[in-house]
Design a protein around this motif. Structure first.
Motif, PDB file in Angstrom:
ATOM      1  N   ALA A  30      51.384  13.536  -7.710  1.00  0.00           N
ATOM      2  CA  ALA A  30      51.918  14.460  -6.713  1.00  0.00           C
ATOM      3  C   ALA A  30      53.147  13.831  -6.082  1.00  0.00           C
ATOM      4  CB  ALA A  30      50.874  14.766  -5.648  1.00  0.00           C
ATOM      5  N   THR A  31      54.227  14.586  -6.050  1.00  0.00           N
ATOM      6  CA  THR A  31      55.478  14.127  -5.448  1.00  0.00           C
ATOM      7  C   THR A  31      55.678  14.789  -4.084  1.00  0.00           C
ATOM      8  OG1 THR A  31      56.690  15.877  -6.605  1.00  0.00           O
ATOM      9  CG2 THR A  31      56.530  13.742  -7.709  1.00  0.00           C
ATOM     10  N   ASN A  32      56.720  14.373  -3.399  1.00  0.00           N
ATOM     11  CA  ASN A  32      57.149  14.963  -2.110  1.00  0.00           C
ATOM     12  C   ASN A  32      56.272  14.584  -0.928  1.00  0.00           C
ATOM     13  OD1 ASN A  32      59.146  16.466  -3.552  1.00  0.00           O
ATOM     14  ND2 ASN A  32      57.604  18.022  -4.012  1.00  0.00           N
ATOM     15  N   VAL A  33      55.309  13.683  -1.097  1.00  0.00           N
ATOM     16  CA  VAL A  33      54.335  13.401  -0.044  1.00  0.00           C
ATOM     17  C   VAL A  33      54.871  12.343   0.918  1.00  0.00           C
ATOM     18  CG1 VAL A  33      51.971  12.683   0.463  1.00  0.00           C
ATOM     19  CG2 VAL A  33      52.469  13.932  -1.663  1.00  0.00           C
ATOM     20  N   VAL A  34      54.876  12.681   2.194  1.00  0.00           N
ATOM     21  CA  VAL A  34      55.235  11.746   3.259  1.00  0.00           C
ATOM     22  C   VAL A  34      54.047  11.663   4.214  1.00  0.00           C
ATOM     23  CG1 VAL A  34      56.807  11.229   5.160  1.00  0.00           C
ATOM     24  CG2 VAL A  34      57.684  12.314   3.081  1.00  0.00           C
ATOM     25  N   VAL A  35      53.485  10.476   4.392  1.00  0.00           N
ATOM     26  CA  VAL A  35      52.320  10.286   5.251  1.00  0.00           C
ATOM     27  C   VAL A  35      52.660   9.238   6.307  1.00  0.00           C
ATOM     28  CG1 VAL A  35      49.876   9.672   5.370  1.00  0.00           C
ATOM     29  CG2 VAL A  35      50.770  10.835   3.346  1.00  0.00           C
ATOM     30  N   ASP A  36      52.627   9.653   7.554  1.00  0.00           N
ATOM     31  CA  ASP A  36      52.930   8.754   8.673  1.00  0.00           C
ATOM     32  C   ASP A  36      54.268   8.054   8.469  1.00  0.00           C
ATOM     33  OD1 ASP A  36      50.512   9.390   9.964  1.00  0.00           O
ATOM     34  OD2 ASP A  36      49.438   7.935   8.735  1.00  0.00           O
ATOM     35  N   GLY A  79      42.463  18.912  -4.090  1.00  0.00           N
ATOM     36  CA  GLY A  79      43.371  17.794  -3.850  1.00  0.00           C
ATOM     37  C   GLY A  79      42.634  16.512  -3.537  1.00  0.00           C
ATOM     38  N   ILE A  80      41.670  16.591  -2.638  1.00  0.00           N
ATOM     39  CA  ILE A  80      40.947  15.392  -2.209  1.00  0.00           C
ATOM     40  C   ILE A  80      40.205  14.747  -3.374  1.00  0.00           C
ATOM     41  CG2 ILE A  80      38.939  14.649  -0.854  1.00  0.00           C
ATOM     42  CD1 ILE A  80      39.934  16.453   1.398  1.00  0.00           C
ATOM     43  N   SER A  81      39.432  15.524  -4.111  1.00  0.00           N
ATOM     44  CA  SER A  81      38.614  14.953  -5.179  1.00  0.00           C
ATOM     45  C   SER A  81      39.460  14.347  -6.288  1.00  0.00           C
ATOM     46  CB  SER A  81      37.685  16.022  -5.762  1.00  0.00           C
ATOM     47  OG  SER A  81      36.748  16.440  -4.792  1.00  0.00           O
ATOM     48  N   ALA A  82      40.634  14.928  -6.536  1.00  0.00           N
ATOM     49  CA  ALA A  82      41.497  14.403  -7.593  1.00  0.00           C
ATOM     50  C   ALA A  82      41.999  13.005  -7.255  1.00  0.00           C
ATOM     51  CB  ALA A  82      42.672  15.345  -7.827  1.00  0.00           C
ATOM     52  N   VAL A  83      42.309  12.752  -5.993  1.00  0.00           N
ATOM     53  CA  VAL A  83      42.769  11.415  -5.597  1.00  0.00           C
ATOM     54  C   VAL A  83      41.582  10.456  -5.502  1.00  0.00           C
ATOM     55  CG1 VAL A  83      44.169  10.102  -3.973  1.00  0.00           C
ATOM     56  CG2 VAL A  83      44.617  12.537  -4.286  1.00  0.00           C
ATOM     57  N   VAL A  84      40.462  10.957  -5.003  1.00  0.00           N
ATOM     58  CA  VAL A  84      39.248  10.128  -4.934  1.00  0.00           C
ATOM     59  C   VAL A  84      38.861   9.644  -6.329  1.00  0.00           C
ATOM     60  CG1 VAL A  84      36.777  10.143  -4.388  1.00  0.00           C
ATOM     61  CG2 VAL A  84      38.405  11.193  -2.811  1.00  0.00           C
ATOM     62  N   LEU A  85      38.889  10.544  -7.309  1.00  0.00           N
ATOM     63  CA  LEU A  85      38.540  10.173  -8.676  1.00  0.00           C
ATOM     64  C   LEU A  85      39.555   9.196  -9.263  1.00  0.00           C
ATOM     65  CD1 LEU A  85      36.712  10.532 -11.143  1.00  0.00           C
ATOM     66  CD2 LEU A  85      38.046  12.559 -11.755  1.00  0.00           C
ATOM     67  N   ALA A  86      40.834   9.470  -9.050  1.00  0.00           N
ATOM     68  CA  ALA A  86      41.871   8.603  -9.612  1.00  0.00           C
ATOM     69  C   ALA A  86      41.764   7.177  -9.100  1.00  0.00           C
ATOM     70  CB  ALA A  86      43.256   9.166  -9.293  1.00  0.00           C
ATOM     71  N   MET A  95      35.619  10.880   5.398  1.00  0.00           N
ATOM     72  CA  MET A  95      36.350  10.281   4.283  1.00  0.00           C
ATOM     73  C   MET A  95      35.782   8.903   3.928  1.00  0.00           C
ATOM     74  SD  MET A  95      38.471  10.878   1.986  1.00  0.00           S
ATOM     75  CE  MET A  95      38.864  12.511   2.629  1.00  0.00           C
ATOM     76  N   PRO A  96      34.600   8.870   3.290  1.00  0.00           N
ATOM     77  CA  PRO A  96      33.971   7.601   2.933  1.00  0.00           C
ATOM     78  C   PRO A  96      34.510   7.028   1.626  1.00  0.00           C
ATOM     79  CG  PRO A  96      32.518   9.408   2.345  1.00  0.00           C
ATOM     80  CD  PRO A  96      33.732  10.030   2.981  1.00  0.00           C
ATOM     81  N   VAL A  97      35.694   6.444   1.686  1.00  0.00           N
ATOM     82  CA  VAL A  97      36.298   5.829   0.501  1.00  0.00           C
ATOM     83  C   VAL A  97      36.577   4.362   0.791  1.00  0.00           C
ATOM     84  CG1 VAL A  97      37.311   7.963  -0.346  1.00  0.00           C
ATOM     85  CG2 VAL A  97      38.633   6.523   1.221  1.00  0.00           C
ATOM     86  N   GLY A  98      36.699   3.576  -0.264  1.00  0.00           N
ATOM     87  CA  GLY A  98      36.912   2.149  -0.073  1.00  0.00           C
ATOM     88  C   GLY A  98      37.808   1.539  -1.122  1.00  0.00           C
ATOM     89  N   LEU A  99      38.193   0.308  -0.869  1.00  0.00           N
ATOM     90  CA  LEU A  99      38.958  -0.495  -1.823  1.00  0.00           C
ATOM     91  C   LEU A  99      38.130  -1.652  -2.363  1.00  0.00           C
ATOM     92  CD1 LEU A  99      42.435  -0.805  -0.030  1.00  0.00           C
ATOM     93  CD2 LEU A  99      41.735   0.846  -1.760  1.00  0.00           C
ATOM     94  N   ALA A 152      43.847   8.207   4.677  1.00  0.00           N
ATOM     95  CA  ALA A 152      44.908   9.018   5.271  1.00  0.00           C
ATOM     96  C   ALA A 152      45.675   9.785   4.201  1.00  0.00           C
ATOM     97  CB  ALA A 152      45.857   8.126   6.073  1.00  0.00           C
ATOM     98  N   ILE A 153      46.003   9.114   3.096  1.00  0.00           N
ATOM     99  CA  ILE A 153      46.742   9.765   2.014  1.00  0.00           C
ATOM    100  C   ILE A 153      45.895  10.848   1.366  1.00  0.00           C
ATOM    101  CG2 ILE A 153      47.731   9.403  -0.279  1.00  0.00           C
ATOM    102  CD1 ILE A 153      48.563   6.583   0.728  1.00  0.00           C
ATOM    103  N   ILE A 154      44.630  10.554   1.122  1.00  0.00           N
ATOM    104  CA  ILE A 154      43.744  11.538   0.487  1.00  0.00           C
ATOM    105  C   ILE A 154      43.637  12.797   1.351  1.00  0.00           C
ATOM    106  CG2 ILE A 154      41.362  12.010  -0.196  1.00  0.00           C
ATOM    107  CD1 ILE A 154      41.142   9.043  -0.982  1.00  0.00           C
ATOM    108  N   THR A 155      43.476  12.613   2.644  1.00  0.00           N
ATOM    109  CA  THR A 155      43.345  13.765   3.541  1.00  0.00           C
ATOM    110  C   THR A 155      44.636  14.558   3.595  1.00  0.00           C
ATOM    111  OG1 THR A 155      41.735  12.510   4.845  1.00  0.00           O
ATOM    112  CG2 THR A 155      42.675  14.465   5.875  1.00  0.00           C
TER     113      THR A 155
END
Length: 423
Positions: free
Chosen positions: A62-68, A263-270, A315-319, A347-350
């Motif tokens: 996904a392009t064009n994304v600006v977060v904070d 949108g959310i699940s696609a980034v979570v999966l990736a 948003m229960p995601v981790g690194l 933040a990006i996923i949301t």
């Protein structure tokens, strides 16, 4: 860097990879983790039981994304046509007024311990609360490393839940899990506490498991859009009407929220995170926070007449742990994102979930969802008909021009093209 890459969709896969690597400041070799051969059956067998192979899913950006204030290129793993394009388009509409602004709670997950056969549940609740300090200390002892990096138990509560035949005493531990998703950490704590909880409460422990209703681990995203960037005042007005139906009608809300989760699940999966946990938490939150079940996002006008879109989700995601460090594709995706904490990732996923929703609501209010979706789906139809190479684009152009998105028509067009080339 810039996430605005004009003509990105017209590049071939190799050119896209080079553009992403350059803009994200990552090594091109790292993106080999997104290749078809990056993840084999041996790795699959090490991750799950009874593995017999792998199931590749397309990964787009996904392009064009600006977060904070930060430009971000966002990898998305999805099989559904139009998802990546919609997220990019929704993000583009927000750029004029600064993109997405986010905020979040601490990364707190909860675990439940269910006590049954308690003769005096109300008194048992008080006894457990009286021993709260002891139980919290015992829980923190299970993960000293988590406590060392600033996490650990943040609270204990005891609920009385009326079942069909008895009142259950349910103890909740709220645990700051830092950069982990946290399931293993909190479940280990619950197992360690079970015996002492049963002793204090005077009953028998049955369940000790986390809850995926992560309502103490929320991320919020907000964007402001000018009317001219979404198609004019009438489109804004109709977007507000569309949102209002999703707010009050569960039938509309279910599809509205599914679009957010596209949108959310696609980034979570990736990124190798748990799509099922995030999906479960989001839909449960839509019922608890917006009863009986309503829109996760909101739309309204601000004092300047601009359209304001907001989204708040668990948003229960981790690194740390899971597939995020094991799967080469997840490592590549995280490298492109350039995140150093679970908070940044959430933040990006949301933000992408909100971008997806903006694009969908706008499409419904303006052209209808099928026009754009089926134009993109036409590639799948052409490929299913047997088109290859340059034939795909030629078949797609004819399908779009005719508005006939059917495989039988694609097969006819392909046959005509091949007959012409040989005649």
């Amino acid at each position: 860097m810039s996430s605005r890459i004009p003509g990105f969709r017209h590049l071939d896969v190799g050119e896209r990879r080079r553009a992403v690597a350059e803009q994200a400041g990552t090594d091109l070799a790292t993106l080999d983790g997104l290749g078809a051969d990056a993840f084999g059956t041996e790795q699959a067998a090490a991750m799950i039981e009874n593995a017999i192979g792998v199931f590749p899913v397309p990964v787009g950006v996904a392009t064009n994304v600006v977060v904070d204030g930060r430009e971000v290129l966002v990898p998305m793993a999805t099989e559904e046509a139009s998802v990546v394009a919609a997220a990019s388009n929704g993000a583009r509409m927000t750029r004029a007024l600064g993109g997405f602004t986010t905020s979040a709670t601490a990364p707190v997950m909860q675990v439940q311990i269910q006590l049954v056969d308690v003769p005096d549940p109300r008194a048992a609740r008080l006894r457990l609360l009286e021993h709260a300090d002891e139980l919290v200390a015992l829980a923190d002892e299970q993960d000293p490393r988590l406590v060392q990096v600033g996490g650990g138990v943040r609270g204990l509560q005891v609920r009385l839940v009326d079942g069909a035949h008895q009142t259950y005493v349910v103890l909740h531990l709220a645990v700051d899990v830092r950069d982990a998703m946290g399931a293993n950490a909190v479940n280990t704590m619950a197992e360690a506490l079970a015996g002492r909880v049963a002793q204090i409460g005077g009953g028998r422990v049955v369940l000790r498991i986390l809850t995926n209703l992560a309502d103490q681990r929320l991320v919020r995203a907000r964007a402001v859009l000018r009317a001219e960037d979404v198609g004019g005042e009438q489109v804004v007005e109709d977007m507000l009407h569309g949102y209002e139906l999703a707010r009050v009608d569960p039938y509309r809300a279910a599809t509205h929220n599914k679009g957010i989760m596209n949108g959310i699940s696609a980034v979570v999966l990736a990124t190798g995170n748990d799509t099922r946990a995030v999906e479960a938490g989001a839909h449960a939150y839509a019922a608890v926070a917006h009863p009986p079940y309503g829109s996760l996002s909101t739309y309204e006008r601000d004092g300047d007449g601009h359209l304001v879109a907001t989204l708040e989700v668990p948003m229960p995601v981790g690194l740390v742990g899971g597939a995020t460090r094991v799967h080469p594709s997840a490592r590549a995706a995280l490298s492109v994102l350039g995140v150093s904490s679970a908070a940044e990732l959430g933040a990006i996923i949301t933000a992408v979930g909100l971008a997806q929703n903006i694009a969908a609501v706008r499409a419904l209010a303006a052209d209808g969802i099928q026009r754009g979706h089926m134009s993109l789906h036409a590639k799948n139809i052409a490929a299913s008909a047997g088109a290859t190479g340059d034939e795909v684009a030629a078949v797609v152009d004819r399908l779009v021009a005719e508005g006939a998105f059917r495989q039988d028509r694609a097969e006819e067009i392909l046959a005509d093209l091949r007959a012409g080339s040989t005649g």
